[in-house]
Design a protein around this motif. Structure first.
Motif, mmCIF file in Angstrom:
data_model
loop_
_atom_site.group_PDB
_atom_site.id
_atom_site.type_symbol
_atom_site.label_atom_id
_atom_site.label_comp_id
_atom_site.label_asym_id
_atom_site.label_seq_id
_atom_site.Cartn_x
_atom_site.Cartn_y
_atom_site.Cartn_z
ATOM 1 N N GLN A 1 0.805 -1.221 0.000
ATOM 2 C CA GLN A 1 0.000 0.000 0.000
ATOM 3 C C GLN A 1 0.839 1.273 0.000
ATOM 4 O OE1 GLN A 1 -3.691 -0.440 2.584
ATOM 5 N NE2 GLN A 1 -2.479 -2.205 3.182
ATOM 6 N N VAL A 2 2.142 1.138 0.232
ATOM 7 C CA VAL A 2 2.996 2.326 0.177
ATOM 8 C C VAL A 2 3.842 2.344 -1.096
ATOM 9 C CG1 VAL A 2 5.028 3.411 1.234
ATOM 10 C CG2 VAL A 2 3.054 2.836 2.627
ATOM 11 N N CYS A 3 4.563 1.251 -1.388
ATOM 12 C CA CYS A 3 5.511 1.307 -2.509
ATOM 13 C C CYS A 3 5.002 0.581 -3.758
ATOM 14 C CB CYS A 3 6.878 0.764 -2.095
ATOM 15 S SG CYS A 3 6.938 -1.038 -2.040
ATOM 16 N N ASP A 4 3.853 -0.067 -3.678
ATOM 17 C CA ASP A 4 3.201 -0.705 -4.826
ATOM 18 C C ASP A 4 3.892 -1.999 -5.294
ATOM 19 O OD1 ASP A 4 0.938 -0.512 -6.496
ATOM 20 O OD2 ASP A 4 2.184 0.052 -8.182
ATOM 21 N N SER A 5 4.839 -2.494 -4.511
ATOM 22 C CA SER A 5 5.483 -3.753 -4.891
ATOM 23 C C SER A 5 4.522 -4.928 -4.716
ATOM 24 C CB SER A 5 6.719 -3.980 -4.000
ATOM 25 O OG SER A 5 7.164 -5.319 -4.124
ATOM 26 N N ALA A 6 4.632 -5.903 -5.608
ATOM 27 C CA ALA A 6 3.794 -7.106 -5.483
ATOM 28 C C ALA A 6 4.507 -8.181 -4.667
ATOM 29 C CB ALA A 6 3.459 -7.630 -6.872
ATOM 30 N N ASP A 7 5.704 -7.857 -4.194
ATOM 31 C CA ASP A 7 6.511 -8.836 -3.470
ATOM 32 C C ASP A 7 6.145 -8.836 -1.983
ATOM 33 O OD1 ASP A 7 8.330 -10.785 -3.105
ATOM 34 O OD2 ASP A 7 10.117 -9.577 -3.511
ATOM 35 N N LEU A 8 4.999 -9.438 -1.688
ATOM 36 C CA LEU A 8 4.497 -9.467 -0.316
ATOM 37 C C LEU A 8 4.572 -10.883 0.234
ATOM 38 C CD1 LEU A 8 1.227 -7.386 -0.930
ATOM 39 C CD2 LEU A 8 3.359 -6.549 0.064
ATOM 40 N N GLU A 9 4.980 -10.993 1.494
ATOM 41 C CA GLU A 9 4.978 -12.334 2.095
ATOM 42 C C GLU A 9 4.044 -12.362 3.289
ATOM 43 O OE1 GLU A 9 8.543 -13.802 3.758
ATOM 44 O OE2 GLU A 9 8.885 -12.067 5.042
ATOM 45 N N SER A 10 3.400 -13.512 3.455
ATOM 46 C CA SER A 10 2.480 -13.664 4.568
ATOM 47 C C SER A 10 3.271 -13.977 5.836
ATOM 48 C CB SER A 10 1.503 -14.801 4.256
ATOM 49 O OG SER A 10 0.617 -14.968 5.340
ATOM 50 N N ILE A 11 3.022 -13.212 6.881
ATOM 51 C CA ILE A 11 3.713 -13.462 8.154
ATOM 52 C C ILE A 11 2.868 -14.349 9.048
ATOM 53 C CG2 ILE A 11 4.592 -12.392 10.257
ATOM 54 C CD1 ILE A 11 5.213 -9.904 8.665
ATOM 55 N N ILE A 12 1.611 -14.009 9.157
ATOM 56 C CA ILE A 12 0.728 -14.799 10.021
ATOM 57 C C ILE A 12 -0.727 -14.605 9.585
ATOM 58 C CG2 ILE A 12 0.472 -12.979 11.784
ATOM 59 C CD1 ILE A 12 0.493 -15.159 13.929
ATOM 60 N N PHE A 13 -1.484 -15.659 9.711
ATOM 61 C CA PHE A 13 -2.928 -15.578 9.476
ATOM 62 C C PHE A 13 -3.610 -16.063 10.742
ATOM 63 C CE2 PHE A 13 -6.778 -17.965 7.946
ATOM 64 C CZ PHE A 13 -7.566 -16.835 7.781
ATOM 65 N N ILE A 14 -4.404 -15.199 11.350
ATOM 66 C CA ILE A 14 -4.970 -15.583 12.651
ATOM 67 C C ILE A 14 -6.454 -15.910 12.566
ATOM 68 C CG2 ILE A 14 -3.249 -14.353 14.031
ATOM 69 C CD1 ILE A 14 -5.317 -12.123 14.417
ATOM 70 N N GLY A 15 -6.949 -16.130 11.361
ATOM 71 C CA GLY A 15 -8.346 -16.541 11.229
ATOM 72 C C GLY A 15 -9.266 -15.395 10.850
ATOM 73 N N TYR A 16 -10.545 -15.633 11.021
ATOM 74 C CA TYR A 16 -11.563 -14.664 10.585
ATOM 75 C C TYR A 16 -12.104 -13.887 11.787
ATOM 76 C CZ TYR A 16 -11.301 -17.034 6.143
ATOM 77 O OH TYR A 16 -10.838 -17.535 4.965
ATOM 78 N N LEU A 17 -12.114 -12.583 11.657
ATOM 79 C CA LEU A 17 -12.550 -11.738 12.770
ATOM 80 C C LEU A 17 -13.731 -10.871 12.351
ATOM 81 C CD1 LEU A 17 -9.084 -10.397 14.014
ATOM 82 C CD2 LEU A 17 -10.354 -12.368 14.880
ATOM 83 N N PRO A 18 -14.666 -10.654 13.280
ATOM 84 C CA PRO A 18 -15.756 -9.719 12.973
ATOM 85 C C PRO A 18 -15.228 -8.281 13.013
ATOM 86 C CG PRO A 18 -15.937 -10.512 15.224
ATOM 87 C CD PRO A 18 -14.773 -11.236 14.616
ATOM 88 N N PRO A 19 -15.933 -7.344 12.374
ATOM 89 C CA PRO A 19 -15.524 -5.942 12.489
ATOM 90 C C PRO A 19 -15.475 -5.530 13.960
ATOM 91 C CG PRO A 19 -17.246 -6.183 10.844
ATOM 92 C CD PRO A 19 -17.136 -7.502 11.546
ATOM 93 N N VAL A 20 -14.589 -4.606 14.269
ATOM 94 C CA VAL A 20 -14.396 -4.186 15.661
ATOM 95 C C VAL A 20 -15.718 -3.721 16.278
ATOM 96 C CG1 VAL A 20 -13.785 -1.808 15.029
ATOM 97 C CG2 VAL A 20 -12.927 -2.779 17.148
ATOM 98 N N ASN A 21 -15.897 -4.034 17.543
ATOM 99 C CA ASN A 21 -17.086 -3.629 18.307
ATOM 100 C C ASN A 21 -18.394 -4.252 17.826
ATOM 101 O OD1 ASN A 21 -15.774 -1.929 20.168
ATOM 102 N ND2 ASN A 21 -15.651 -0.338 18.614
ATOM 103 N N THR A 22 -18.303 -5.341 17.065
ATOM 104 C CA THR A 22 -19.561 -5.961 16.629
ATOM 105 C C THR A 22 -19.748 -7.357 17.234
ATOM 106 O OG1 THR A 22 -18.531 -6.861 14.654
ATOM 107 C CG2 THR A 22 -19.644 -4.750 14.415
#
Ligand SMILES: [Zn+2]
Length: 212
Positions: free
Chosen positions: A21-42
């Motif tokens: 989202q800053v430099c537009d590179s497509a070279d992204l690596e996944s660090i962690i996936f913690i599952g599915y979360l509801p929107p905050v405060n819902t």
């Protein structure tokens, strides 16, 4: 040059982050996936009847080019910050103190006069701006109903997301540029930081000629 990308804002949905989202590179690596979360405060109240609930994948990515760590999904801000968003900054004591200190520091760095304008983006209930209110003109931009609390306190507030329309409205209503712009815990929620930066310059003193 940042390419035109599909935005989550206004989609009532979400967009998977494919490029940094800053430099537009497509070279992204996944660090962690913690599952599915509801929107905050819902989170539903304990004991309430089970019903369908939206949830979004929470994955953290790292950009190998600029090292920015970012969430891998952008959810439409209208989902995350609906008018009924319950949080108000005035309820947190440490935040009230922090905002008072920030205002004090700003006032020492820049001698504010009564016709100077301070704009707070994501102004919530106006807690930060209330510190400037006696010194100069203030203007808040806030998408949730917390902005109505600010209006009740006499703090000039536009109930809106910070976007081109809000900037145009500010210029139309105030016919002035901001001497100070504050945004606390805002950048973390910004979908398009480059467009956002442009908007900031659009209301900053000296930025009047920027075409929006
Ligand atoms: Zn990057």
């Amino acid at each position: 040059m940042i390419r035109q990308k599909k935005l989550a804002a206004g989609s009532n949905s979400s967009v998977v982050v494919e490029r940094c989202q800053v430099c537009d590179s497509a070279d992204l690596e996944s660090i962690i996936f913690i599952g599915y979360l509801p929107p905050v405060n819902t989170m539903p109240t304990i004991g309430s009847r089970p019903a369908e609930q939206p949830a979004y994948p929470a994955e953290v990515l790292r950009c190998k080019q600029c090292q920015l760590v970012q969430i891998g999904l952008i959810v439409d801000p209208a989902i995350l910050f609906p008018p009924t968003y319950p949080y108000t900054s005035g309820t947190t004591k440490i935040l009230r103190e922090n905002f008072a200190e920030l205002a004090e520091e700003v006032s020492q760095l820049y001698s504010l006069k009564s016709d100077d304008l301070v704009v707070d983006v994501g102004s919530n209930d106006g807690t930060l701006l209330s510190n400037f209110q006696r010194t100069c003109r203030v203007y808040g931009i806030e998408p949730t109903n917390a902005g109505k609390l600010a209006l009740e306190r006499g703090i000039n507030t536009e109930i809106s997301f910070f976007n081109r329309a809000a900037v145009k409205e500010l210029r139309y209503r105030l016919k002035a540029n901001a001497k100070i712009i504050t945004a606390t815990n805002v950048f973390a929620h910004i979908e398009d930081v480059h467009e956002n930066r442009r908007l900031y310059f659009g209301i900053f003193a000296g930025g009047r000629n920027i075409h929006l």
